[in-house]
Design a protein around this motif. Structure first.
Motif, PDB file in Angstrom:
ATOM      1  N   ASP A  50       0.825  -1.213   0.000  1.00  0.00           N
ATOM      2  CA  ASP A  50       0.000   0.000   0.000  1.00  0.00           C
ATOM      3  C   ASP A  50       0.858   1.261   0.000  1.00  0.00           C
ATOM      4  N   VAL A  51       1.983   1.196   0.687  1.00  0.00           N
ATOM      5  CA  VAL A  51       2.922   2.328   0.722  1.00  0.00           C
ATOM      6  C   VAL A  51       4.343   1.793   0.545  1.00  0.00           C
ATOM      7  N   VAL A  52       5.093   2.456  -0.305  1.00  0.00           N
ATOM      8  CA  VAL A  52       6.518   2.139  -0.442  1.00  0.00           C
ATOM      9  C   VAL A  52       7.314   3.371  -0.028  1.00  0.00           C
ATOM     10  N   LEU A  53       8.139   3.203   0.999  1.00  0.00           N
ATOM     11  CA  LEU A  53       9.045   4.264   1.440  1.00  0.00           C
ATOM     12  C   LEU A  53      10.447   3.849   1.007  1.00  0.00           C
ATOM     13  N   ALA A  54      11.107   4.703   0.233  1.00  0.00           N
ATOM     14  CA  ALA A  54      12.434   4.354  -0.278  1.00  0.00           C
ATOM     15  C   ALA A  54      13.446   5.461  -0.023  1.00  0.00           C
ATOM     16  N   ASP A  55      14.652   5.041   0.285  1.00  0.00           N
ATOM     17  CA  ASP A  55      15.756   5.961   0.522  1.00  0.00           C
ATOM     18  C   ASP A  55      16.968   5.431  -0.256  1.00  0.00           C
ATOM     19  N   PRO A  56      17.072   5.774  -1.543  1.00  0.00           N
ATOM     20  CA  PRO A  56      18.174   5.258  -2.364  1.00  0.00           C
ATOM     21  C   PRO A  56      19.528   5.528  -1.704  1.00  0.00           C
ATOM     22  N   PRO A  57      20.417   4.549  -1.718  1.00  0.00           N
ATOM     23  CA  PRO A  57      21.686   4.706  -0.999  1.00  0.00           C
ATOM     24  C   PRO A  57      22.636   5.748  -1.574  1.00  0.00           C
ATOM     25  N   TYR A  58      22.476   6.086  -2.861  1.00  0.00           N
ATOM     26  CA  TYR A  58      23.415   7.026  -3.479  1.00  0.00           C
ATOM     27  C   TYR A  58      22.672   8.143  -4.206  1.00  0.00           C
ATOM     28  N   LEU A  59      23.281   9.324  -4.207  1.00  0.00           N
ATOM     29  CA  LEU A  59      22.700  10.477  -4.902  1.00  0.00           C
ATOM     30  C   LEU A  59      23.193  10.490  -6.346  1.00  0.00           C
ATOM     31  N   SER A  60      22.588   9.673  -7.149  1.00  0.00           N
ATOM     32  CA  SER A  60      22.941   9.619  -8.565  1.00  0.00           C
ATOM     33  C   SER A  60      21.701   9.257  -9.360  1.00  0.00           C
ATOM     34  N   GLU A  61      21.664   9.695 -10.598  1.00  0.00           N
ATOM     35  CA  GLU A  61      20.532   9.372 -11.453  1.00  0.00           C
ATOM     36  C   GLU A  61      20.474   7.872 -11.713  1.00  0.00           C
ATOM     37  N   GLU A  62      21.626   7.258 -11.829  1.00  0.00           N
ATOM     38  CA  GLU A  62      21.680   5.817 -12.068  1.00  0.00           C
ATOM     39  C   GLU A  62      21.026   5.049 -10.922  1.00  0.00           C
ATOM     40  N   CYS A  63      21.365   5.428  -9.684  1.00  0.00           N
ATOM     41  CA  CYS A  63      20.812   4.748  -8.518  1.00  0.00           C
ATOM     42  C   CYS A  63      19.312   5.002  -8.410  1.00  0.00           C
ATOM     43  N   LEU A  64      18.901   6.254  -8.515  1.00  0.00           N
ATOM     44  CA  LEU A  64      17.487   6.583  -8.369  1.00  0.00           C
ATOM     45  C   LEU A  64      16.642   5.934  -9.456  1.00  0.00           C
ATOM     46  N   SER A  65      17.139   5.886 -10.679  1.00  0.00           N
ATOM     47  CA  SER A  65      16.360   5.296 -11.765  1.00  0.00           C
ATOM     48  C   SER A  65      16.112   3.811 -11.516  1.00  0.00           C
ATOM     49  N   LYS A  66      17.108   3.130 -10.945  1.00  0.00           N
ATOM     50  CA  LYS A  66      16.951   1.696 -10.680  1.00  0.00           C
ATOM     51  C   LYS A  66      16.057   1.454  -9.468  1.00  0.00           C
ATOM     52  N   VAL A  67      16.209   2.283  -8.443  1.00  0.00           N
ATOM     53  CA  VAL A  67      15.332   2.163  -7.280  1.00  0.00           C
ATOM     54  C   VAL A  67      13.888   2.468  -7.693  1.00  0.00           C
ATOM     55  N   ALA A  68      13.709   3.404  -8.622  1.00  0.00           N
ATOM     56  CA  ALA A  68      12.374   3.732  -9.116  1.00  0.00           C
ATOM     57  C   ALA A  68      11.721   2.522  -9.784  1.00  0.00           C
ATOM     58  N   GLU A  69      12.517   1.704 -10.475  1.00  0.00           N
ATOM     59  CA  GLU A  69      11.980   0.474 -11.070  1.00  0.00           C
ATOM     60  C   GLU A  69      11.411  -0.435  -9.984  1.00  0.00           C
ATOM     61  N   THR A  70      12.159  -0.552  -8.897  1.00  0.00           N
ATOM     62  CA  THR A  70      11.711  -1.377  -7.772  1.00  0.00           C
ATOM     63  C   THR A  70      10.437  -0.816  -7.170  1.00  0.00           C
ATOM     64  N   ILE A  71      10.417   0.502  -6.960  1.00  0.00           N
ATOM     65  CA  ILE A  71       9.246   1.157  -6.376  1.00  0.00           C
ATOM     66  C   ILE A  71       8.002   0.905  -7.225  1.00  0.00           C
ATOM     67  N   LYS A  72       8.128   1.084  -8.524  1.00  0.00           N
ATOM     68  CA  LYS A  72       6.981   0.894  -9.424  1.00  0.00           C
ATOM     69  C   LYS A  72       6.487  -0.541  -9.410  1.00  0.00           C
ATOM     70  N   TYR A  73       7.399  -1.462  -9.245  1.00  0.00           N
ATOM     71  CA  TYR A  73       7.009  -2.868  -9.179  1.00  0.00           C
ATOM     72  C   TYR A  73       6.253  -3.174  -7.887  1.00  0.00           C
ATOM     73  N   LEU A  74       6.713  -2.605  -6.770  1.00  0.00           N
ATOM     74  CA  LEU A  74       6.154  -2.920  -5.457  1.00  0.00           C
ATOM     75  C   LEU A  74       4.874  -2.169  -5.127  1.00  0.00           C
ATOM     76  N   SER A  75       4.756  -0.933  -5.603  1.00  0.00           N
ATOM     77  CA  SER A  75       3.741   0.001  -5.108  1.00  0.00           C
ATOM     78  C   SER A  75       2.376  -0.136  -5.769  1.00  0.00           C
ATOM     79  N   LYS A  76       1.345   0.016  -4.915  1.00  0.00           N
ATOM     80  CA  LYS A  76      -0.028   0.137  -5.411  1.00  0.00           C
ATOM     81  C   LYS A  76      -0.325   1.577  -5.817  1.00  0.00           C
TER      82      LYS A  76
END
Length: 214
Positions: free
Chosen positions: A138-164
């Motif tokens: 129902d809620v996905v809280l994410a804190d990507p470990p690195y401040l980079s577009e590469e890291c955030l873009s990949k974490v975003a893939e995970t978020i989209k997969y998990l989140s309603k």
């Protein structure tokens, strides 16, 4: 005189020995892990993995937010955000006993949390699909470990997969435009704090109407 004689061995006074023992006791207590396995900081930060734990107050506020948004019987995924998971499990946040939560982490020390722990490497954002159903939180809280577009873009893939649908992202303010493009999130006025000061301004972003925005 025998080589084994103790005559020349220096000895410490009773007062010095007592002071030394007190120092050892204090050092041992300071280095011992918290007795509560769910305390924020129960697992030490490891800067080599870019780990910076939230302050207790911030962890509590974020935990309250995700409990409120998940609702009765809701499910919460904490992606690279163990401090919030720990706060949810402490039983001090109202309603936390009526939601379920998991922690997705690269650091296998968090396997102490049993079935709630899901190994997660952001470099393989969808490697968890064998064990986790899509859109299952129902809620996905994410804190990507690195401040980079590469890291955030990949974490975003995970978020989209998990989140309603509901996403709470915590990352550097410099990632604002990229985060909006990827996840359609807005920057909150709420300012998260860490136990250690960071060089970069840190902010929260949400994809839903939230009290954190104002």
């Amino acid at each position: 005189m025998s080589d084994s004689s103790d005559d020349d061995v220096p000895t410490l006074s009773a007062h010095t020995l007592a002071a030394l023992q007190e120092f050892y006791n204090e050092t041992s207590e300071a280095s011992a892990p918290p007795s509560d396995q769910f305390a924020v900081g129960a697992v030490d930060e490891d800067w080599r993995m870019s780990q910076f734990w939230y302050s207790d107050e911030t962890a509590a506020q974020l935990a309250e937010e995700v409990v409120r948004e998940a609702g009765e019987g809701g499910s919460i995924a904490c992606v690279s955000a163990p401090s919030v998971y720990q706060k949810l499990k402490q039983g001090v946040v109202e309603g936390s006993d009526r939601v379920s939560a998991v922690v997705l982490e690269y650091d296998r020390r968090f396997a102490i949390y049993g079935e709630d722990f899901i190994f997660y490497d952001y470099k393989e954002p969808l490697a968890l699909v064998a064990n986790v159903a899509p859109q299952s939180f129902d809620v996905v809280l994410a804190d990507p470990p690195y401040l980079s577009e590469e890291c955030l873009s990949k974490v975003a893939e995970t978020i989209k997969y998990l989140s309603k649908g509901k996403v709470l992202l915590c990352t550097g303010a410099i990632m604002e435009k990229f985060a909006k493009d990827l996840l359609d999130v807005k920057m909150c006025s709420f300012l998260p704090k860490h136990n250690r000061s960071l060089n970069n301004e840190f902010r929260c972003f949400v994809s839903y109407p939230s009290g954190l925005l104002s």
